[in-house]
Design an enzyme around this catalytic site. Structure first.
Site, PDB file in Angstrom:
ATOM      1  N   CYS A   1     -81.150 -81.253 -56.331  1.00 52.46           N
ATOM      2  CA  CYS A   1     -82.462 -80.135 -55.924  1.00 52.46           C
ATOM      3  C   CYS A   1     -82.805 -78.979 -56.699  1.00 52.46           C
ATOM      4  O   CYS A   1     -82.345 -78.186 -56.130  1.00 52.46           O
ATOM      5  CB  CYS A   1     -83.302 -80.732 -54.842  1.00 52.46           C
ATOM      6  SG  CYS A   1     -85.015 -80.079 -54.623  1.00 52.46           S
TER       7      CYS A   1
ATOM      8  N   THR B   1     -90.175 -83.675 -48.834  1.00 51.34           N
ATOM      9  CA  THR B   1     -88.823 -82.936 -50.291  1.00 51.34           C
ATOM     10  C   THR B   1     -88.065 -81.892 -49.511  1.00 51.34           C
ATOM     11  O   THR B   1     -87.836 -81.418 -48.288  1.00 51.34           O
ATOM     12  CB  THR B   1     -90.386 -82.098 -50.988  1.00 51.34           C
ATOM     13  OG1 THR B   1     -90.949 -81.409 -50.033  1.00 51.34           O
ATOM     14  CG2 THR B   1     -90.945 -82.780 -51.806  1.00 51.34           C
ATOM     15  N   VAL B   2     -87.759 -81.414 -50.040  1.00 47.23           N
ATOM     16  CA  VAL B   2     -86.447 -80.576 -50.165  1.00 47.23           C
ATOM     17  C   VAL B   2     -86.494 -79.007 -50.864  1.00 47.23           C
ATOM     18  O   VAL B   2     -87.440 -79.334 -51.821  1.00 47.23           O
ATOM     19  CB  VAL B   2     -84.680 -80.884 -49.459  1.00 47.23           C
ATOM     20  CG1 VAL B   2     -84.356 -81.752 -48.930  1.00 47.23           C
ATOM     21  CG2 VAL B   2     -84.895 -81.410 -50.996  1.00 47.23           C
TER      22      VAL B   2
ATOM     23  N   GLU C   1     -92.101 -74.492 -48.853  1.00 44.61           N
ATOM     24  CA  GLU C   1     -91.854 -74.240 -50.127  1.00 44.61           C
ATOM     25  C   GLU C   1     -91.484 -73.340 -50.239  1.00 44.61           C
ATOM     26  O   GLU C   1     -91.113 -72.024 -49.800  1.00 44.61           O
ATOM     27  CB  GLU C   1     -93.700 -73.570 -50.239  1.00 44.61           C
ATOM     28  CG  GLU C   1     -93.842 -72.378 -51.054  1.00 44.61           C
ATOM     29  CD  GLU C   1     -93.122 -73.016 -52.429  1.00 44.61           C
ATOM     30  OE1 GLU C   1     -92.532 -73.000 -53.580  1.00 44.61           O
ATOM     31  OE2 GLU C   1     -94.259 -74.623 -52.370  1.00 44.61           O
ATOM     32  N   SER C   2     -90.638 -73.939 -51.232  1.00 47.11           N
ATOM     33  CA  SER C   2     -88.695 -72.808 -51.814  1.00 47.11           C
ATOM     34  C   SER C   2     -89.526 -71.093 -51.682  1.00 47.11           C
ATOM     35  O   SER C   2     -88.621 -70.229 -51.257  1.00 47.11           O
ATOM     36  CB  SER C   2     -87.605 -73.661 -52.838  1.00 47.11           C
ATOM     37  OG  SER C   2     -88.837 -73.458 -54.587  1.00 47.11           O
TER      38      SER C   2
END
Length: 319
Positions: A55, A126-127, A142-143
Site C-alpha cells: 500500500c 484500510t492500512v 490517515e497516512s
C-alpha cells in the site's frame, strides 16, 4: 445473534460503482493525534502500526518511521498483500513471505481491529492503522496525519540527529501543502481514478490528468534532488510511493500507459532512484513482491485470473 455482514466493506470486488463510472475515495475516519499533554501522549512502546508493504499510503508511514529513528518507539505488523474477500489478512490466514501475525489480539484480518475499536464502523478497513495499546483503540488511519505525528511529536525522546530531521519545515509548509494538493488529486489518487474507472468516459480524463501532472513534475525536478526547497520533505515521500509503483503496476494494471517513468521522465526517474538507492528508509521499506502481488492478485474485477507479471526487469534500475 448473527455476525454483522461487512463484506461490502472488505471485498474490493463489491466496491460500489458510481453512476458515472468514476472512482471516489472515502475520507479516513479515525483522526486523533499523538500530542504531548493530550489523550495520546508520545510514549515509547505505546503505539502499534499496522501496514502493508503493498500500500502506498502505508509505505509513507514506514519511510517516515525509519527516517525519524522511531523503530524502537513504534512497533510494526505487516499484513499479507493478498487482500481477499475479508480484506487484508495476517500471516495466520495467509503466510505470505514477509507478512506477520497480529501480536496484540491474534486477529486474522485488519477488519477485526476496526470492529474492536468501533463495532458500528461502516468504512473500508484500510492500512495504515495506528493503534494505541493503552486505551485499546485506533488513534488514526490517515497516512498524511500519521507522518506528521512521526515527524514532530516524538522529537524530545529522540537523539539530536533524528530530532532535527524535519520533513515539514515551517518555512516551506505553504509550498509543500500546495504541491501535495494537486499531486494527491492527480497522481497519488489519480492512478486509482484511472485504474478503478468503470467507463471509458471516466477513465480518459483521469489518465490524461495523471500524465499532465507527471509532465509538470518533470519540469519541477529539472536539476533538482528534491521537490521543495532543495531538502527532503514529506512532498518527496508522498510522491515517491506512487512513482516507485508506476512501472511495475500502474502502467499495465491501472492503464496509465502513455509513457513509463524509466523511458519517459528522465528527471522523475533520476529523483526516484536517488531516493531509493541513497536513503535506506526508502529502499528498505520497498517490497516489490508485496506491491505487485497485491494489485494483480487482489483486484479480481481488473485481473480475474490473478496472473502477476514478471517484469519490469529489473523492478528499479540502478543509478
Amino acid at each position: 445473534m448473527a455476525a454483522k455482514d461487512v463484506s461490502g466493506q472488505t471485498d474490493i470486488t463489491k466496491m460500489k460503482e458510481q453512476p458515472d463510472g468514476t472512482f471516489k475515495r472515502r475520507p479516513s475516519s479515525f483522526r486523533n493525534h499523538i500530542q504531548k499533554g493530550d489523550q495520546y501522549e508520545p510514549e515509547k512502546g505505546r503505539y502499534h502500526l499496522y501496514v502493508s508493504y503493498a500500500c502506498p499510503w502505508a509505505t509513507r508511514t514506514l519511510i517516515t518511521r525509519v527516517l525519524k529513528g522511531l523503530e524502537e518507539f513504534i512497533d510494526v505488523t505487516v499484513v499479507s498483500p493478498r487482500m481477499g474477500s475479508d480484506g487484508w489478512p495476517f500471516a495466520d490466514v495467509d503466510a505470505f513471505p514477509g507478512a506477520s501475525s497480529d501480536p496484540l489480539f491474534g486477529a486474522k484480518h485488519i477488519k477485526e481491529l476496526y470492529l474492536r475499536a468501533s463495532p458500528e464502523y461502516d468504512g473500508r478497513f484500510t492500512v495504515p492503522l495506528l493503534w494505541d495499546k493503552k486505551t485499546n483503540t485506533i488513534v488514526n488511519n490517515e497516512s498524511s496525519e500519521i507522518i506528521r505525528m512521526f515527524n514532530s511529536e516524538f522529537n524530545e525522546h529522540l537523539p539530536a540527529d533524528k530530532a532535527k530531521i524535519d520533513i515539514y519545515p515551517e518555512a516551506l509548509r505553504g509550498e509543500i501543502d500546495a504541491l501535495n494538493e494537486w499531486v494527491y488529486d492527480t497522481v497519488n489518487n489519480g492512478v486509482y481514478k484511472s485504474g478503478f474507472a468503470t467507463t471509458q468516459e471516466a477513465y480518459e480524463p483521469a489518465v490524461h490528468a495523471v500524465f499532465a501532472s507527471l509532465d509538470r513534475l518533470e519540469k519541477i525536478l529539472q536539476g533538482k534532488d528534491y521537490l521543495v526547497g532543495n531538502v527532503l520533505t514529506e512532498a518527496d515521500i508522498r510522491l515517491f510511493v506512487t512513482i516507485v509503483r508506476f512501472d511495475p503496476v500502474y502502467v499495465g494494471h491501472f492503464k496509465c500507459n502513455f509513457r513509463t517513468i524509466r523511458d519517459g521522465y528522465s528527471n522523475i526517474h533520476l529523483w526516484m532512484r536517488k531516493l531509493y538507492w541513497n536513503t535506506p528508509a526508502f529502499k528498505d521499506t520497498c517490497n516489490f513482491d508485496h506491491i505487485k502481488t497485491h494489485y494483480y492478485w487482489s483486484h479480481g474485477m481488473i485481473n480475474p485470473k490473478r496472473i502477476v507479471p514478471v517484469g519490469p526487469i529489473p523492478h528499479i534500475l540502478p543509478l
